[in-house]
Scaffold this motif. Structure first.
Motif, PDB file in Angstrom:
ATOM      1  N   VAL A 140       0.865  -1.181   0.000  1.00 47.63           N
ATOM      2  CA  VAL A 140       0.000   0.000   0.000  1.00 47.63           C
ATOM      3  C   VAL A 140       0.903   1.233   0.000  1.00 47.63           C
ATOM      4  CG1 VAL A 140      -1.856   1.240   1.171  1.00 47.63           C
ATOM      5  CG2 VAL A 140      -1.750  -1.266   1.300  1.00 47.63           C
ATOM      6  N   PRO A 141       1.213   1.796  -1.161  1.00 47.25           N
ATOM      7  CA  PRO A 141       2.066   2.985  -1.205  1.00 47.25           C
ATOM      8  C   PRO A 141       1.396   4.186  -0.533  1.00 47.25           C
ATOM      9  CG  PRO A 141       1.951   1.926  -3.355  1.00 47.25           C
ATOM     10  CD  PRO A 141       0.896   1.302  -2.512  1.00 47.25           C
ATOM     11  N   VAL A 142       2.178   4.907   0.253  1.00 47.66           N
ATOM     12  CA  VAL A 142       1.695   6.082   0.987  1.00 47.66           C
ATOM     13  C   VAL A 142       2.777   7.155   0.901  1.00 47.66           C
ATOM     14  CG1 VAL A 142       0.972   7.001   3.226  1.00 47.66           C
ATOM     15  CG2 VAL A 142       0.361   4.655   2.591  1.00 47.66           C
ATOM     16  N   GLY A 143       2.348   8.406   0.699  1.00 44.70           N
ATOM     17  CA  GLY A 143       3.293   9.516   0.675  1.00 44.70           C
ATOM     18  C   GLY A 143       3.410  10.103  -0.717  1.00 44.70           C
ATOM     19  N   GLY A 144       2.781  11.269  -0.907  1.00 45.44           N
ATOM     20  CA  GLY A 144       2.843  11.923  -2.202  1.00 45.44           C
ATOM     21  C   GLY A 144       2.006  11.261  -3.274  1.00 45.44           C
ATOM     22  N   VAL A 145       0.962  10.543  -2.884  1.00 45.39           N
ATOM     23  CA  VAL A 145       0.131   9.819  -3.851  1.00 45.39           C
ATOM     24  C   VAL A 145      -1.055  10.697  -4.256  1.00 45.39           C
ATOM     25  CG1 VAL A 145      -1.259   7.764  -4.286  1.00 45.39           C
ATOM     26  CG2 VAL A 145       0.830   7.598  -2.902  1.00 45.39           C
ATOM     27  N   ASP A 146      -0.957  11.306  -5.432  1.00 44.90           N
ATOM     28  CA  ASP A 146      -2.087  12.054  -5.978  1.00 44.90           C
ATOM     29  C   ASP A 146      -2.893  11.117  -6.883  1.00 44.90           C
ATOM     30  OD1 ASP A 146      -0.533  11.846  -8.268  1.00 44.90           O
ATOM     31  OD2 ASP A 146      -0.016  13.975  -8.327  1.00 44.90           O
ATOM     32  N   VAL A 147      -3.865  11.637  -7.611  1.00 43.98           N
ATOM     33  CA  VAL A 147      -4.723  10.782  -8.431  1.00 43.98           C
ATOM     34  C   VAL A 147      -3.907  10.040  -9.487  1.00 43.98           C
ATOM     35  CG1 VAL A 147      -6.582  10.794 -10.133  1.00 43.98           C
ATOM     36  CG2 VAL A 147      -6.848  12.072  -8.013  1.00 43.98           C
ATOM     37  N   ALA A 148      -3.005  10.755 -10.163  1.00 46.13           N
ATOM     38  CA  ALA A 148      -2.196  10.110 -11.197  1.00 46.13           C
ATOM     39  C   ALA A 148      -1.293   9.037 -10.611  1.00 46.13           C
ATOM     40  CB  ALA A 148      -1.368  11.159 -11.941  1.00 46.13           C
ATOM     41  N   ALA A 149      -0.680   9.337  -9.466  1.00 45.36           N
ATOM     42  CA  ALA A 149       0.193   8.358  -8.823  1.00 45.36           C
ATOM     43  C   ALA A 149      -0.595   7.156  -8.329  1.00 45.36           C
ATOM     44  CB  ALA A 149       0.950   9.005  -7.672  1.00 45.36           C
ATOM     45  N   ALA A 150      -1.821   7.393  -7.866  1.00 47.01           N
ATOM     46  CA  ALA A 150      -2.665   6.275  -7.435  1.00 47.01           C
ATOM     47  C   ALA A 150      -2.878   5.306  -8.584  1.00 47.01           C
ATOM     48  CB  ALA A 150      -3.996   6.801  -6.909  1.00 47.01           C
ATOM     49  N   ARG A 151      -3.222   5.845  -9.746  1.00 43.49           N
ATOM     50  CA  ARG A 151      -3.415   4.982 -10.917  1.00 43.49           C
ATOM     51  C   ARG A 151      -2.125   4.221 -11.256  1.00 43.49           C
ATOM     52  NH1 ARG A 151      -6.428   9.630 -13.116  1.00 43.49           N
ATOM     53  NH2 ARG A 151      -8.650   9.067 -13.267  1.00 43.49           N
ATOM     54  N   ALA A 152      -0.995   4.919 -11.203  1.00 41.83           N
ATOM     55  CA  ALA A 152       0.279   4.297 -11.572  1.00 41.83           C
ATOM     56  C   ALA A 152       0.659   3.184 -10.601  1.00 41.83           C
ATOM     57  CB  ALA A 152       1.379   5.359 -11.620  1.00 41.83           C
ATOM     58  N   HIS A 153       0.476   3.434  -9.313  1.00 42.66           N
ATOM     59  CA  HIS A 153       0.810   2.415  -8.319  1.00 42.66           C
ATOM     60  C   HIS A 153      -0.093   1.193  -8.450  1.00 42.66           C
ATOM     61  CE1 HIS A 153       3.954   4.306  -5.997  1.00 42.66           C
ATOM     62  NE2 HIS A 153       3.259   5.403  -5.862  1.00 42.66           N
ATOM     63  N   LEU A 154      -1.374   1.408  -8.647  1.00 43.73           N
ATOM     64  CA  LEU A 154      -2.290   0.282  -8.792  1.00 43.73           C
ATOM     65  C   LEU A 154      -1.964  -0.509 -10.058  1.00 43.73           C
ATOM     66  CD1 LEU A 154      -5.539   2.084  -7.633  1.00 43.73           C
ATOM     67  CD2 LEU A 154      -4.367   0.233  -6.410  1.00 43.73           C
ATOM     68  N   ALA A 155      -1.603   0.184 -11.124  1.00 47.86           N
ATOM     69  CA  ALA A 155      -1.214  -0.498 -12.352  1.00 47.86           C
ATOM     70  C   ALA A 155       0.065  -1.307 -12.159  1.00 47.86           C
ATOM     71  CB  ALA A 155      -1.037   0.508 -13.485  1.00 47.86           C
ATOM     72  N   ALA A 156       0.932  -0.858 -11.243  1.00 47.42           N
ATOM     73  CA  ALA A 156       2.193  -1.552 -10.973  1.00 47.42           C
ATOM     74  C   ALA A 156       2.025  -2.701  -9.981  1.00 47.42           C
ATOM     75  CB  ALA A 156       3.229  -0.563 -10.448  1.00 47.42           C
ATOM     76  N   GLY A 157       0.806  -2.905  -9.488  1.00 50.02           N
ATOM     77  CA  GLY A 157       0.563  -4.050  -8.626  1.00 50.02           C
ATOM     78  C   GLY A 157       0.261  -3.753  -7.182  1.00 50.02           C
ATOM     79  N   ALA A 158       0.076  -2.478  -6.815  1.00 48.89           N
ATOM     80  CA  ALA A 158      -0.303  -2.169  -5.440  1.00 48.89           C
ATOM     81  C   ALA A 158      -1.669  -2.765  -5.127  1.00 48.89           C
ATOM     82  CB  ALA A 158      -0.341  -0.658  -5.226  1.00 48.89           C
TER      83      ALA A 158
END
Length: 209
Positions: free
Chosen positions: A154-172
């Motif tokens: 679960v990535p936390v820290g500096g996660v905006d909408v675009a980063a949320a999409r990127a992290h989930l796409a990377a397997g979060a």
């Protein structure tokens, strides 16, 4: 509660930390009204334990509500008494073991592969990759998933909408979001703007490939 299952289903945990306890409570309740199912009240906020207890009373016993920034055994005990159903930590301190002993599932803070191994050995339900942005963002998460493909990150820290999409796409499994979602609401800011941000984040995390 099954924290990992909840994170897998909801894919978003909101982090509320504010300087105004009444505003922080309003923020929690507004997020809940907007369908944000997983909410963490950080113990580093003003009068956070009272906010947590009041939120638990308002939301009822069945709503997932966690305590964040659980550092020590005393923090874990206090959070449990206030009604927290799960604990979130920035690292692997005494708060992890005590929360688990009290029956609270833990989203444990990690950064390195060594941290991941230690957190899983201690029984953490999921792994808070923190600070995500500074650690290298989605690329670093993807690298960590190589040796730990079944870990719930679960990535936390500096996660905006675009980063949320990127992290989930990377397997979060999910993302944890504080200020990009909460903004100034927990300090008395505009709840209408909070609702708009909540809807934007919900739309982002509900996208499926």
């Amino acid at each position: 509660m099954d924290l990992r299952a909840a994170l897998t289903a909801r894919r978003l945990i909101a982090i509320v930390r504010g300087g105004d306890p009444d505003a922080a409570l309003r923020t929690v309740l507004t997020l809940a009204e907007e369908g944000i199912e997983l909410i963490e009240v950080s113990l580093s906020g003003a009068d956070a334990l009272t906010v947590l207890a009041r939120a638990r009373e308002e939301l009822g016993p069945g709503r997932p509500l966690g305590a964040g920034t659980v550092l020590t055994a005393a923090d874990a005990h206090a959070a449990h008494r206030a009604g927290a159903g799960f604990a979130v930590t920035p690292g692997l301190g005494a708060g992890v073991d005590t929360a688990l002993h009290l029956g609270m599932p833990v989203l444990a803070g990690v950064l390195t592969p060594t941290d991941v191994i230690a957190a899983r050995a201690r029984g953490a339900s999921a792994l808070k990759l923190f600070p995500a942005a500074e650690a290298g963002g989605a690329a670093y998460l993807k690298a960590l998933r190589g040796p730990f493909p079944d870990a719930a990150f679960v990535p936390v820290g500096g996660v905006d909408v675009a980063a949320a999409r990127a992290h989930l796409a990377a397997g979060a499994t999910a993302v944890g979001v504080g200020s990009p979602l909460v903004g100034d609401a927990a300090d008395g800011g505009d709840l209408g703007a909070l609702r708009d941000r909540a809807r934007a984040f919900r739309a982002a995390v509900e996208e499926r490939p």
